[in-house]
Scaffold this active site. Structure first.
Site, PDB file in Angstrom:
ATOM      1  N   ASP A 102      73.123   1.762  39.967  1.00 41.80           N
ATOM      2  CA  ASP A 102      74.485   1.269  40.151  1.00 41.80           C
ATOM      3  C   ASP A 102      75.232   2.154  41.157  1.00 41.80           C
ATOM      4  O   ASP A 102      74.882   3.321  41.348  1.00 41.80           O
ATOM      5  CB  ASP A 102      75.257   1.297  38.828  1.00 41.80           C
ATOM      6  CG  ASP A 102      74.643   0.361  37.807  1.00 41.80           C
ATOM      7  OD1 ASP A 102      73.922  -0.571  38.209  1.00 41.80           O
ATOM      8  OD2 ASP A 102      74.881   0.581  36.608  1.00 41.80           O
TER       9      ASP A 102
HETATM   10  N1  URA Z   1      71.250   1.724  33.765  1.00 40.23           N
HETATM   11  C1  URA Z   1      72.506   1.522  34.184  1.00 40.23           C
HETATM   12  O1  URA Z   1      73.371   1.090  33.430  1.00 40.23           O
HETATM   13  N2  URA Z   1      72.809   1.843  35.460  1.00 40.23           N
HETATM   14  C2  URA Z   1      71.913   2.345  36.327  1.00 40.23           C
HETATM   15  O2  URA Z   1      72.246   2.625  37.480  1.00 40.23           O
HETATM   16  C3  URA Z   1      70.598   2.544  35.880  1.00 40.23           C
HETATM   17  C4  URA Z   1      70.290   2.222  34.590  1.00 40.23           C
END
Ligand code: URA
Length: 240
Positions: A102
């Protein structure tokens, strides 16, 4: 292979730049200045640019420490991408991030040009492990940890369908406000949604290991390096 093709495939010089570098005597083949940019080079010949050996590989594997605020994409009209953090010549190698973090998640992103390997390590049946360090708003109880480890049902939203997460491992810190979680799959916002399923909230998330390769602690956010031969071997084993 032609010298100019070799240099561009190695991500070092474009064909045009190679011709200019040849004229200036910057490129040596086996210790002798290259005569022309279109000369044929043979496997095993030592080719240097400004005295530094140029190694051509079929595929490139890069470990990047993704900073916050950068998206795991090859291009984006409004956001800075992980590819924007690489030097110009590497952007010619058709690299892409193997999986996504993310925008606000930091840590290990593998950038590669190897589509087959990428597809394999991301396939859920290979159970490739990704380790994340997390912080949460409220202390995790033993019951929360058991629930997370056994798998939780993530409700459907506009991005993803309802999904029961695979068994995972959680190693909480002593105060329960953080820890490490080891996943073998990678659904959209998975850890954030898993924590929401136990009425908690992620406040920080960082991927510290990918397919058994730890993030190099010497890499600061935004920095990158090539995988070592040993790391490349671990990655390829993970893709078998
Ligand atoms: N889980 C999440 O919520 N975000 C990420 O970036 C990776 C795993």
């Amino acid at each position: 292979m032609r010298l100019d093709k070799y240099m561009s495939a190695a991500g070092v010089l474009s064909r045009k730049e190679c011709a200019a570098a040849v004229k200036r005597g910057r490129i040596l083949i086996g210790g002798l200045p290259a005569a022309k940019a279109d000369i044929q080079v043979q496997p095993g010949q030592v080719i240097t640019l400004d005295g530094i050996p140029v190694v051509y590989r079929e595929f490139t594997y890069i470990m990047m420490h993704k900073p916050q605020g950068v998206v795991s994409a090859t291009d984006d009209p409004g956001e800075r991408t992980v590819l924007d953090l690489l030097p110009e010549q590497l952007r010619r190698l058709n690299l892409f991030p193997c999986g996504r973090l993310d925008k606000n998640t930091t840590g290990f992103v593998l950038l590669t040009s190897d589509g087959v390997l990428s597809h394999r390590v991301l396939a859920p049946k290979r159970h490739a492990e990704k380790v994340y360090r997390f912080k949460v708003k409220f202390p995790l109880s033993d019951q929360d940890i058991e629930t997370l480890e056994n798998g939780v049902v993530l409700s459907a939203d506009s991005y993803a369908e309802e999904w029961k997460t695979a068994p995972c491992r959680v190693y909480p810190d002593a105060d329960g406000l953080g820890g490490e979680i080891v996943l073998t799959e990678g659904k959209y916002h998975q850890i954030k949604r898993m924590m929401e399923a136990v009425h908690n909230q992620i406040t920080a998330l960082a991927r510290v290991s990918f397919c058994g390769i730890p993030l190099d602690p010497a890499l600061k956010p935004g920095e990158w390096r090539y995988l070592t031969d040993e790391e490349e071997a671990v990655l390829k084993k993970c893709a078998e």
